[in-house]
Design a protein around this motif. Structure first.
Motif, PDB file in Angstrom:
ATOM      1  N   SER A   1      10.180  10.887   2.648  1.00 56.98           N
ATOM      2  CA  SER A   1       8.921  10.319   2.184  1.00 56.98           C
ATOM      3  C   SER A   1       7.790  11.236   2.593  1.00 56.98           C
ATOM      4  O   SER A   1       7.728  11.682   3.738  1.00 56.98           O
ATOM      5  N   LYS A   2       6.884  11.497   1.646  1.00 53.28           N
ATOM      6  CA  LYS A   2       5.721  12.322   1.942  1.00 53.28           C
ATOM      7  C   LYS A   2       4.441  11.499   1.963  1.00 53.28           C
ATOM      8  O   LYS A   2       3.354  12.036   2.144  1.00 53.28           O
ATOM      9  N   GLY A   3       4.591  10.176   1.781  1.00 54.55           N
ATOM     10  CA  GLY A   3       3.429   9.317   1.723  1.00 54.55           C
ATOM     11  C   GLY A   3       2.837   9.040   3.095  1.00 54.55           C
ATOM     12  O   GLY A   3       3.554   8.942   4.097  1.00 54.55           O
ATOM     13  N   VAL A   4       1.533   8.880   3.153  1.00 54.16           N
ATOM     14  CA  VAL A   4       0.845   8.585   4.412  1.00 54.16           C
ATOM     15  C   VAL A   4       1.223   7.193   4.908  1.00 54.16           C
ATOM     16  O   VAL A   4       1.531   7.002   6.092  1.00 54.16           O
ATOM     17  N   VAL A   5       1.211   6.211   4.022  1.00 53.41           N
ATOM     18  CA  VAL A   5       1.478   4.832   4.431  1.00 53.41           C
ATOM     19  C   VAL A   5       2.915   4.650   4.914  1.00 53.41           C
ATOM     20  O   VAL A   5       3.138   4.134   6.022  1.00 53.41           O
ATOM     21  N   PRO A   6       3.926   5.040   4.112  1.00 48.64           N
ATOM     22  CA  PRO A   6       5.298   4.827   4.598  1.00 48.64           C
ATOM     23  C   PRO A   6       5.615   5.603   5.870  1.00 48.64           C
ATOM     24  O   PRO A   6       6.337   5.109   6.744  1.00 48.64           O
TER      25      PRO A   6
ATOM     26  N   ASP B   1       0.794  -1.238   0.000  1.00 49.69           N
ATOM     27  CA  ASP B   1       0.000   0.000   0.000  1.00 49.69           C
ATOM     28  C   ASP B   1       0.821   1.281   0.000  1.00 49.69           C
ATOM     29  O   ASP B   1       0.252   2.381   0.106  1.00 49.69           O
ATOM     30  N   ILE B   2       2.141   1.175  -0.136  1.00 56.58           N
ATOM     31  CA  ILE B   2       2.944   2.403  -0.227  1.00 56.58           C
ATOM     32  C   ILE B   2       2.657   3.069  -1.573  1.00 56.58           C
ATOM     33  O   ILE B   2       2.621   2.424  -2.616  1.00 56.58           O
TER      34      ILE B   2
ATOM     35  N   GLY C   1       5.620   5.763  -6.614  1.00 54.40           N
ATOM     36  CA  GLY C   1       6.592   6.834  -6.779  1.00 54.40           C
ATOM     37  C   GLY C   1       7.220   7.316  -5.497  1.00 54.40           C
ATOM     38  O   GLY C   1       8.145   8.143  -5.523  1.00 54.40           O
ATOM     39  N   ASP C   2       6.754   6.823  -4.341  1.00 57.75           N
ATOM     40  CA  ASP C   2       7.349   7.258  -3.079  1.00 57.75           C
ATOM     41  C   ASP C   2       8.749   6.674  -2.942  1.00 57.75           C
ATOM     42  O   ASP C   2       8.959   5.479  -3.218  1.00 57.75           O
ATOM     43  N   PRO C   3       9.717   7.479  -2.538  1.00 57.04           N
ATOM     44  CA  PRO C   3      11.099   6.983  -2.393  1.00 57.04           C
ATOM     45  C   PRO C   3      11.229   5.793  -1.455  1.00 57.04           C
ATOM     46  O   PRO C   3      12.191   5.022  -1.560  1.00 57.04           O
ATOM     47  N   ASP C   4      10.284   5.617  -0.554  1.00 54.58           N
ATOM     48  CA  ASP C   4      10.376   4.501   0.375  1.00 54.58           C
ATOM     49  C   ASP C   4      10.318   3.155  -0.346  1.00 54.58           C
ATOM     50  O   ASP C   4      10.837   2.150   0.161  1.00 54.58           O
ATOM     51  N   LEU C   5       9.732   3.130  -1.520  1.00 52.29           N
ATOM     52  CA  LEU C   5       9.631   1.885  -2.284  1.00 52.29           C
ATOM     53  C   LEU C   5      10.994   1.310  -2.637  1.00 52.29           C
ATOM     54  O   LEU C   5      11.143   0.090  -2.777  1.00 52.29           O
ATOM     55  N   THR C   6      11.980   2.173  -2.788  1.00 52.57           N
ATOM     56  CA  THR C   6      13.302   1.714  -3.228  1.00 52.57           C
ATOM     57  C   THR C   6      14.217   1.318  -2.069  1.00 52.57           C
ATOM     58  O   THR C   6      15.335   0.853  -2.297  1.00 52.57           O
ATOM     59  N   ILE C   7      13.753   1.513  -0.839  1.00 54.73           N
ATOM     60  CA  ILE C   7      14.568   1.133   0.315  1.00 54.73           C
ATOM     61  C   ILE C   7      14.368  -0.344   0.595  1.00 54.73           C
ATOM     62  O   ILE C   7      13.240  -0.826   0.732  1.00 54.73           O
ATOM     63  N   ALA C   8      15.449  -1.074   0.664  1.00 52.81           N
ATOM     64  CA  ALA C   8      15.371  -2.513   0.919  1.00 52.81           C
ATOM     65  C   ALA C   8      14.997  -2.763   2.363  1.00 52.81           C
ATOM     66  O   ALA C   8      15.377  -2.007   3.261  1.00 52.81           O
TER      67      ALA C   8
END
Length: 566
Positions: free
Chosen positions: A114-119, A93-94, A97-104
Motif C-alpha cells: 500500500s502506498k496510501g497515507v491513510v492505510p 478515508d482509504i 484504488g489502494d490495495p488495502d481496500l480489498t483486504i478483509a
C-alpha cells in the motif's frame, strides 16, 4: 520535593555505595554456576530480567527447578514465528484504488503493498498494537525480551521507513534470530528491506556513495566507538563504496541488486583492519560476495566485536555500570566464549544467566523498568483480562491504549528516537535513570492509578486490574487470610527490593486492618468472602470490604519508587 527528587533519593538509599558495590562484586565475578534450585525470589529475578514481568504462575512454575534447567527452558525459544498483525481498521478515508481496500477486516495486511497515507497510518498502529500483544502473550521464553533488545540495537524507525510492512519484516527477522548467530544476523540485517530504507542503502550507488549504513555498521552495530585505535573515515568511505548497488522497488517492495550501480573497484582499508584490500566484484553476485568479505574483515577484529556486543547484553540483563573487575572477570570471558562459539549467542546468554554473578544480590532490583517493562509487566502480573482474538477490533484497541501510554513515557515501539536507540540503554552516566523525569514519572503513576481504580473503557469493555481476583486466583487460603503472609507473597511478585518489617507492619495496619491492631480483622473479612456460597459478587458488602482494602494496598505499593525497579 517533587517526584523525581523523591525517586532519586529513594533509589540512592536502596543502592549500595560505589565502594561497597565494587568490593562485593569481586566475590561474584567468576563463572561458578549458581548452585541448587531456584527460590521464589531467585525465580522472580530471573523472570523479570528475561521476560516482561513475572506472573505468580510463572514464579511457581520455576521455583524449585535447577538453575540450569530453568535457564535452558527460558532460552529454548520457539522456532515458529507468531501470526502476523491483522487489519483491525475499516476502510474509512482509504484512498480509492489502494490495495488495502480489498483486504478483509481480520485478515493480515503484511503481504499487500500500500502506498496510501491513510492505510499506512492505520497499519503503523496495527503493527505497534500487535507488537505489544506479543509481549503480553509471550510464552515462557526470552524471545520477546531479546526481540526488544535487538530492536534497540538494529534500530529502524517506522516514521522514516514509511512502510510498516518493512518494520514487520525486520521485527520477525529479529524475533527469529533472538539467540542465533550474531555474524549471520549482521548480514541478514544488512540486506533487510527496513534497514536498506532506513539508512539509505537503497540510494547508495557508485556515482553517489551514501555513508550512513557503512558508518553505523561499524560504530553502532559491531565495533563501537571506544576502541583505540579504531576504524577511520576512510574505512567508512570504503565500506560505503562496497555496499553500493542495492535497490528497493517501492511499487513491489522487492529488493534487488543492480550490478551497474555497484562500485567494482577494489576497496582498501586502514591499518586498523591490517590494510585489508577487498577486491571489487562484478556480476549479479558481486555485491553479496563483497558484503561477505566486509563482514569477515570486521569480525576478524574478534576482541572488539565480541566485547562490544557482550557489554550490551550485560547491560540488558544485569546492570548498566561495568566495574573494572566486572570487565576483567565477566565481560572478557564471555567475549572469548562468543568467539569460541563461532558467534553463537545462546552459549553466552546461557552462561551469564546461570552464573553466581547474575544471581548476586547486588544484581537484583538495580535496574529501572522501561515503560514497556512496567506496563506490560503490570498487566501480565495482575492477569488483566483482554478481549480474545475473535474480537480483534477491541483486542487491538486495548493494546493500542497500552502502547500509547508507553509512547507518552518516551518508549514508542517501532520508533526509537534515533539510530542509537533509546538513551536509557547507552547514555553515560545515567543509562536507565533517564526513564524517570518530571514528565514520565507522573505518567507512570497515572496509568497505574487508572488501571487499579477506574480502568480504561472502550466500546463497553473495560481494561482493569481485579485486586480480589488477583489474590483469590494466585494464593491459597492460608496465605490470603493471613495479612502478614499475604503482604510477603504480594511483594515477591511485585517487588525486587526488600521492604523492612516496620514498613510492612505499617502497611498492614493502615490498609489491610483499616487502622486496627488485630490480624483477625483481615482474616475474618477474607473468610467471609472466601466461604460465601455462591462467591460474593462485586458490590456486595462482603466483597466491598476486601476489595477496597486490596485496591488500596496495590495502589499504594505500585505508587512507591520501589515498584519501578527490576
Amino acid at each position: 520535593m517533587d517526584r523525581r527528587e523523591f525517586f532519586t533519593l529513594k533509589r540512592k538509599a536502596m543502592a549500595p555505595s560505589a565502594k561497597n558495590y565494587a568490593g562485593l562484586r569481586q566475590i561474584y565475578s567468576n563463572w561458578t554456576p549458581q548452585a541448587g534450585t531456584l527460590s521464589a525470589d531467585q525465580a522472580a529475578h530471573l523472570l523479570k530480567r528475561t521476560m516482561f514481568g513475572a506472573t505468580k504462575a510463572d514464579i511457581d512454575y520455576f521455583t524449585g527447578k535447577l538453575v540450569s534447567a530453568a535457564v535452558d527452558e527460558l532460552l529454548n525459544v520457539p522456532t515458529t514465528l507468531p501470526a502476523p498483525p491483522v487489519k483491525n481498521y475499516d476502510n474509512t478515508d482509504i484512498e480509492a484504488g489502494d490495495p488495502d481496500l480489498t483486504i478483509a477486516q481480520g485478515a493480515t495486511w503484511v503481504n499487500s503493498v500500500s502506498k496510501g497515507v491513510v492505510p499506512n497510518g492505520q497499519r503503523v498502529k496495527s503493527l505497534k498494537c500487535w507488537w505489544v500483544g506479543q509481549m503480553i502473550n509471550q510464552d515462557r521464553s526470552v524471545r520477546e525480551r531479546m526481540t526488544l533488545f535487538w530492536h534497540n540495537h538494529w534500530v529502524t524507525e517506522i516514521g522514516m521507513t514509511e512502510r510498516p510492512t518493512f518494520t514487520y519484516l525486520i521485527s520477525q527477522l529479529l524475533r527469529g534470530s533472538a539467540l542465533g548467530n550474531f555474524k549471520k544476523m549482521v548480514k541478514d540485517v544488512t540486506l533487510n528491506i527496513a534497514m536498506l530504507r532506513y539508512l539509505n542503502g537503497y540510494l547508495n550507488s557508485k556515482s553517489a556513495p551514501d555513508e550512513n549504513y557503512a558508518r553505523e555498521l561499524q560504530e553502532l552495530f559491531t565495533l563501537g566507538k571506544e576502541n583505540n585505535p579504531n576504524y577511520n573515515e576512510d574505512d567508512v568511505k570504503a565500506a560505503a563504496r562496497l555496499l553500493t548497488g542495492w535497490k528497493i522497488d517501492m511499487d513491489t517492495e522487492i529488493i534487488s541488486f543492480k550490478p551497474e550501480d555497484h562500485d567494482t573497484t577494489s576497496k582498501t582499508f586502514s591499518s586498523f583492519y591490517n590494510g585489508t584490500v577487498i577486491a571489487g566484484r562484478s556480476g549479479a553476485t558481486g555485491g553479496e560476495a563483497e558484503i561477505d568479505d566486509l563482514i569477515n574483515m570486521i569480525f576478524a577484529k574478534t576482541t572488539e566485536v565480541s566485547e562490544f556486543i557482550v557489554k550490551k547484553l550485560y547491560r540488558w540483563f544485569v546492570y548498566y555500570t561495568i566495574e573494572p573487575d566486572t570487565y576483567t572477570n565477566v565481560i572478557k570471558p564471555l567475549a572469548q566464549l562468543l568467539v569460541s562459539s563461532n558467534w553463537e549467542l545462546k552459549p553466552v546468554v546461557s552462561t551469564l544467566l546461570k552464573s553466581e554473578h547474575f544471581f548476586d544480590p547486588l544484581s537484583q532490583g538495580c535496574l529501572i523498568k522501561s515503560p514497556l517493562e512496567m506496563i506490560v509487566g503490570m498487566v501480565r502480573e495482575f492477569n488483566v483480562v483482554f478481549p480474545d482474538a475473535a474480537d480483534y477490533v477491541n483486542q487491538y484497541y486495548m493494546w493500542d491504549y497500552l502502547q500509547d501510554q508507553s509512547a507518552q513515557m518516551q518508549q514508542d515501539i517501532g520508533d526509537p528516537p534515533n539510530v542509537a536507540g533509546w538513551p536509557a540503554y547507552y547514555q553515560i552516566p545515567m543509562f536507565y535513570e533517564t526513564w524517570i523525569n518530571h514528565d514520565t514519572m507522573p505518567r507512570r503513576e497515572k496509568v497505574i492509578d487508572q488501571l487499579i481504580l477506574n480502568g480504561y473503557d472502550r466500546n463497553g469493555l473495560k481494561l482493569i486490574i481485579d485486586p480480589v481476583g488477583f489474590v483469590y486466583n494466585n494464593f491459597d487460603r492460608t496465605v490470603a487470610q493471613d495479612p502478614n503472609a499475604l503482604i510477603d507473597a504480594v511483594l515477591t511478585v511485585l517487588y525486587r527490593v526488600p521492604m523492612s518489617d516496620a514498613a510492612k507492619a505499617g502497611i498492614k495496619q493502615q490498609i489491610l486492618l483499616s487502622g486496627q491492631t488485630d490480624d483477625g480483622y483481615w482474616t475474618n473479612a477474607w473468610g467471609a468472602y472466601a466461604d460465601s456460597s455462591p462467591i460474593a459478587a462485586p458490590g456486595s458488602a462482603v466483597y466491598t470490604v476486601i476489595f477496597n482494602r486490596l485496591q488500596s494496598l496495590f495502589k499504594y505499593l505500585m505508587n512507591l519508587a520501589e515498584y519501578q525497579l527490576a
